[in-house]
Motif scaffolding. Structure first.
Motif, mmCIF file in Angstrom:
data_model
loop_
_atom_site.group_PDB
_atom_site.id
_atom_site.type_symbol
_atom_site.label_atom_id
_atom_site.label_comp_id
_atom_site.label_asym_id
_atom_site.label_seq_id
_atom_site.Cartn_x
_atom_site.Cartn_y
_atom_site.Cartn_z
ATOM 1 N N SER A 107 0.187 -46.312 59.964
ATOM 2 C CA SER A 107 -0.190 -45.925 58.389
ATOM 3 C C SER A 107 -0.155 -47.116 57.511
ATOM 4 C CB SER A 107 0.481 -44.588 58.008
ATOM 5 O OG SER A 107 0.167 -43.644 58.584
ATOM 6 N N GLY A 108 -1.117 -47.394 56.495
ATOM 7 C CA GLY A 108 -1.030 -48.610 55.799
ATOM 8 C C GLY A 108 -1.378 -48.014 54.612
ATOM 9 N N ILE A 109 -0.718 -48.432 53.333
ATOM 10 C CA ILE A 109 -1.152 -47.598 52.092
ATOM 11 C C ILE A 109 -1.972 -48.609 51.257
ATOM 12 C CG2 ILE A 109 -0.267 -46.260 50.173
ATOM 13 C CD1 ILE A 109 2.369 -46.054 51.860
ATOM 14 N N LEU A 110 -2.959 -48.215 50.732
ATOM 15 C CA LEU A 110 -3.596 -49.042 49.685
ATOM 16 C C LEU A 110 -3.333 -48.615 48.350
ATOM 17 C CD1 LEU A 110 -6.928 -49.530 52.038
ATOM 18 C CD2 LEU A 110 -5.619 -51.543 50.847
ATOM 19 N N PHE A 111 -2.928 -49.370 47.419
ATOM 20 C CA PHE A 111 -2.432 -48.792 45.980
ATOM 21 C C PHE A 111 -3.541 -49.365 45.162
ATOM 22 C CE2 PHE A 111 1.790 -48.402 47.902
ATOM 23 C CZ PHE A 111 2.031 -47.138 47.658
ATOM 24 N N SER A 112 -4.118 -48.477 44.162
ATOM 25 C CA SER A 112 -4.989 -49.030 43.288
ATOM 26 C C SER A 112 -4.822 -48.618 41.726
ATOM 27 C CB SER A 112 -6.556 -48.675 43.718
ATOM 28 O OG SER A 112 -7.521 -48.912 42.339
ATOM 29 N N PRO A 113 -4.223 -49.345 40.826
ATOM 30 C CA PRO A 113 -3.796 -48.743 39.848
ATOM 31 C C PRO A 113 -4.633 -48.328 38.505
ATOM 32 C CG PRO A 113 -3.552 -51.254 39.723
ATOM 33 C CD PRO A 113 -4.025 -50.873 40.998
ATOM 34 N N GLU A 114 -5.844 -48.748 38.714
ATOM 35 C CA GLU A 114 -7.039 -48.679 37.743
ATOM 36 C C GLU A 114 -8.126 -47.870 38.299
ATOM 37 O OE1 GLU A 114 -7.728 -51.592 35.140
ATOM 38 O OE2 GLU A 114 -5.610 -52.087 34.828
ATOM 39 N N VAL A 115 -8.436 -48.507 39.267
ATOM 40 C CA VAL A 115 -9.846 -47.876 39.833
ATOM 41 C C VAL A 115 -9.896 -47.148 40.969
ATOM 42 C CG1 VAL A 115 -12.346 -48.752 40.519
ATOM 43 C CG2 VAL A 115 -11.036 -50.092 38.695
ATOM 44 N N GLY A 116 -10.534 -45.883 41.311
ATOM 45 C CA GLY A 116 -10.320 -44.972 42.249
ATOM 46 C C GLY A 116 -10.921 -45.357 43.365
#
Length: 176
Positions: free
Chosen positions: A80-89
């Motif tokens: 499992s890798g997590i991709l974080f996006s602070p602004e755009v879903g």
């Protein structure tokens, strides 16, 4: 990894999930080192963050959130890798699709996604998520739609300005 280190990592992840309302879980198992590095580079170029963490630690960090992410727990198996996006879903979905297209591969697979408080589980959601409009795009569309009727009225008045003024004068003279 000691218990203390795990606790610190869970706290860090809890903060990341709180700060980033949009995050995706992806399965990159089976990717070569070169593919993984290329994917990480693409993620970095798009202004996102990618982290690989043990599933049990991800689950504990998600359990610490105010929102209920329990629907994602079933997808916390294997890599499992997590991709974080602070602004755009939709940014992580676009990055994954772009990587698939550039490298002619199906990896990484989308396991689950959280956009604000909505949870999507399964790879079949990748295309619809990548086609979502951002909040900024939606506001632009709404403003454009609201301005459209006013622009039409103004242009109609300007194009037939002489006709309208002549009509108003004729009506005025008739009334007298």
């Amino acid at each position: 990894m000691t218990r203390k280190e795990k606790g610190q990592l869970i706290e860090e992840l809890t903060g990341k999930f709180t700060e980033n309302p949009h995050f995706y879980l992806a399965d990159g198992s089976g990717m070569t080192v070169a593919e993984t590095n290329a994917f990480r580079q693409l993620v970095f170029e798009r202004g996102l963050e990618y982290k690989v963490v043990k599933n049990s630690l991800i689950q504990k960090a998600l359990e610490n959130q105010e929102e209920d992410y329990s629907a994602m727990f079933g997808s916390l198996k294997g890599f499992s890798g997590i991709l974080f996006s602070p602004e755009v879903g939709n940014a992580p979905a676009k990055v994954i699709k772009e990587f698939h297209k550039k490298n002619d591969t199906e990896k990484p697979l989308l396991k689950a996604a959280a956009i604000d408080t909505d949870v999507y589980v399964g790879a079949e959601h990748l295309t619809p998520l990548s086609e979502l409009k951002s909040k900024k795009d939606m506001l632009g569309d709404i403003v454009g739609l609201l301005q459209s009727p006013a622009k039409n009225v103004i242009s109609a008045l300007q194009s037939g300005g002489h006709t309208v003024s002549g009509l108003v004068k004729a009506l005025e003279e008739r009334a007298q």
